[in-house]
Design a protein around this motif. Sequence first.
Motif, PDB file in Angstrom:
ATOM      1  N   LEU A 186       0.812  -1.220   0.000  1.00 10.60           N
ATOM      2  CA  LEU A 186       0.000   0.000   0.000  1.00 10.60           C
ATOM      3  C   LEU A 186       0.844   1.268   0.000  1.00 10.60           C
ATOM      4  O   LEU A 186       0.395   2.315  -0.466  1.00 10.60           O
ATOM      5  N   ARG A 187       2.051   1.200   0.512  1.00 11.96           N
ATOM      6  CA  ARG A 187       2.949   2.363   0.522  1.00 11.96           C
ATOM      7  C   ARG A 187       3.881   2.381  -0.679  1.00 11.96           C
ATOM      8  O   ARG A 187       4.650   3.321  -0.851  1.00 11.96           O
TER       9      ARG A 187
ATOM     10  N   ARG B  11      -0.996   4.550   3.586  1.00 11.49           N
ATOM     11  CA  ARG B  11      -1.054   4.120   2.189  1.00 11.49           C
ATOM     12  C   ARG B  11      -0.988   5.353   1.303  1.00 11.49           C
ATOM     13  O   ARG B  11      -1.138   6.472   1.778  1.00 11.49           O
TER      14      ARG B  11
END
Length: 93
Positions: free
Chosen positions: A16-17, A55
């Motif tokens: 998500l990052r 995120r």
Amino acid sequence: MLERFELDSAGVREILRGPEVRDLIDGIADEVAGNVRALVPAGTTIEVRGYTTDRGAATVVVADVQAMAWQARDGILTRAAGSAGLEVKAWQR
């Protein structure tokens, strides 16, 4: 048949990052901004601001004093997001 499933939270967080999600989010935000441009008077400033929390995320800002009225009357951001395939829900407290 699935016997056991274990979520890898650290792996999900990393995804998500990551740059792939960042690119996806930025692309969708740019699409929403383009959709908004079609709904407001020419020359209205539309800003896309990317940021990261847990995120990748982005905001689309209509930088005009009349923007709240356009959203209230015409739903410019709601319609633009919907046209980009996003589901828009009412904010819950």
